[in-house]
Write an enzyme that holds these catalytic residues in place. Sequence first.
Site, short mmCIF file in Angstrom:
data_model
loop_
_atom_site.label_atom_id
_atom_site.label_comp_id
_atom_site.label_asym_id
_atom_site.label_seq_id
_atom_site.Cartn_x
_atom_site.Cartn_y
_atom_site.Cartn_z
N ASN A 208 0.83 -1.21 0.00
CA ASN A 208 0.00 0.00 0.00
C ASN A 208 0.86 1.26 0.00
OD1 ASN A 208 -2.43 -1.24 -0.21
ND2 ASN A 208 -3.21 -0.66 1.80
N CYS A 260 -7.86 3.22 3.41
CA CYS A 260 -6.63 2.41 3.49
C CYS A 260 -5.34 3.22 3.39
CB CYS A 260 -6.65 1.34 2.40
SG CYS A 260 -8.08 0.29 2.51
C1 UGA Z 1 -6.17 0.19 -1.82
C2 UGA Z 1 -5.24 -0.76 -2.59
O1 UGA Z 1 -5.20 -0.40 -3.97
C3 UGA Z 1 -5.70 -2.21 -2.43
O2 UGA Z 1 -4.79 -3.09 -3.07
C4 UGA Z 1 -5.78 -2.55 -0.95
O3 UGA Z 1 -6.28 -3.86 -0.74
C5 UGA Z 1 -6.73 -1.56 -0.26
O4 UGA Z 1 -6.25 -0.22 -0.46
C6 UGA Z 1 -6.77 -1.91 1.22
O5 UGA Z 1 -5.73 -1.79 1.87
O6 UGA Z 1 -7.78 -2.40 1.69
P1 UGA Z 1 -8.60 1.26 -2.29
O7 UGA Z 1 -8.25 2.20 -1.18
O8 UGA Z 1 -9.91 0.55 -2.25
O9 UGA Z 1 -7.46 0.12 -2.43
O10 UGA Z 1 -8.59 2.08 -3.68
P2 UGA Z 1 -7.47 2.49 -4.74
O11 UGA Z 1 -7.99 2.14 -6.07
O12 UGA Z 1 -6.15 1.97 -4.40
O13 UGA Z 1 -7.47 4.09 -4.63
C7 UGA Z 1 -7.01 4.76 -3.46
C8 UGA Z 1 -6.91 6.25 -3.71
O14 UGA Z 1 -5.86 6.54 -4.62
C9 UGA Z 1 -8.17 6.87 -4.31
O15 UGA Z 1 -8.45 8.08 -3.65
C10 UGA Z 1 -7.80 7.13 -5.76
O16 UGA Z 1 -8.49 8.21 -6.31
C11 UGA Z 1 -6.32 7.41 -5.64
N1 UGA Z 1 -5.55 7.14 -6.87
C12 UGA Z 1 -5.40 5.90 -7.34
C13 UGA Z 1 -4.94 8.21 -7.55
O17 UGA Z 1 -5.04 9.39 -7.15
N2 UGA Z 1 -4.23 7.93 -8.69
C14 UGA Z 1 -4.06 6.68 -9.17
O18 UGA Z 1 -3.38 6.51 -10.21
C15 UGA Z 1 -4.69 5.63 -8.49
#
Ligand code: UGA
Length: 437
Positions: A208, A260
């Site tokens: 993470n 997360c």
């Molecule tokens: C994250 C991890 O991706 C998962 O692998 C993990 O299991 C999970 O946390 C957890 O620990 O339970 P999640 O928080 O559901 O998943 O969502 P993400 O898709 O990772 O996005 C997290 C944040 O990053 C969002 O606010 C999203 O907008 C942001 N983000 C993501 C960006 O700003 N840019 C990106 O390129 C990708």
Amino acid sequence: MDLSIIGSGYVGLVTGACFADVGHNVICVDNDLRKVEALQAGKVPIFEPGLEEVIHRNVSAHRLSFTGSVQEAVNNSQIVFIAVPTPQQPNGDVDLSFIEKVAREIAGVLTDYRVIVDKSTVPVKTGEKVAESIKRYNRHGAKFDVVSNPEFLREGCAIADLMHPDRIVIGAQSEHAIDLMKKVYEPFMAPILVTDINSAELIKHAANSFLALKISYINAVSAICEASGANVEKVADGIGMDRRIGRNFLNAGIGYGGSCFPKDIAAFITISEQLGVPFNLLKEVQQINGAQKERFLKTIRETLWVLREKKIAVWGLTFKPDTDDIRSSVAIDLVADMLREGAQVTAYDPKGMEKAREVKAIAGVKFASSAIEATEGAEALIIATEWTEFANVDLSVIKEKMTTPIIFDGRNMFNPETMGQLGFRYHSIGRSSVTPR
Ligand code: UGA
């Protein structure tokens, strides 16, 4: 196999539903009896695409059931998964009291060998503590093994992530427990990595943190792009095409949020400090993440001058699309900041408004019933979450509705050139701003 999962939150519920879907018999437990009753009545408390369908299918097939009783679950399963929250305490430490309580409860009803699996995100060495605790409260002296099996699903695509994972991590000492865990995951046909318990626990925090680092990296690059006239999307494509780097998680925006990343990065910093090896790089990751929202706000202020009494529309309140989760959402923080400065904010989110209504920090916000309605009479539109629905809105209608057609796109949903041609003043992240042609 007969499995039980203690904690029917995001991870517990999705895991339980998917385990049942591949043929296991699963009992999901929760101490919130209203939630258990709702689930028994077929009501799913969270919005996650496809989840309701999988739950209904498996309840009908009698492979999935819900209870408030840990004893019932432990008695009727070979493997007991723990998927309870591990929130952050004000001092940055992880609150492990839910894990400790469940470990005690399991120990109290343990009469036969069971594998106790931790799925919650926990600091390294928690497995040792869980084992000690179970041993201490194990009245019948039953044998047990503790396993760490971190979960990597993302909200919004949790079912697909769980059914087709990149890898399954099993941290265990005993061969017997490893064999049982491999059997659980056999139907998923995914690569399995077996490690010791400490390494498995560390993998979760390290993964993470690395993903958050990737986001902060591109966000820092986006600031340099804005200052120099380069385009962050092109830069991300160019570096992402190197297979050693990869294009995923290089989307610049107003920063990461959710239940997360913010919590896990803070926890990993604290863990590293407690182990005497401070991971200072992660402090910079946090700093860049906060600065990204501030930079965005600065652009808004510079353009609109004074926010007081300005009518501002906001699209998106959830921390990412395809979820109703607003925990640690940057969108909510942005709205709160603008309200504090006296702006009149009207927000719209496809799934997040019900939960947003409960948030005190944005009590002054008005909610619209559609993306278009939110822009009625607005002097600016802010895009805070990249829901697909927004990409399909007829922008010429928006332009007519707005008093002054200015868009601040915090998620780079649109092409700047096109927006200029449509007559918008358009600001996005890491790309040159455009004014109407
Ligand atoms: C994250 C991890 O991706 C998962 O692998 C993990 O299991 C999970 O946390 C957890 O620990 O339970 P999640 O928080 O559901 O998943 O969502 P993400 O898709 O990772 O996005 C997290 C944040 O990053 C969002 O606010 C999203 O907008 C942001 N983000 C993501 C960006 O700003 N840019 C990106 O390129 C990708």
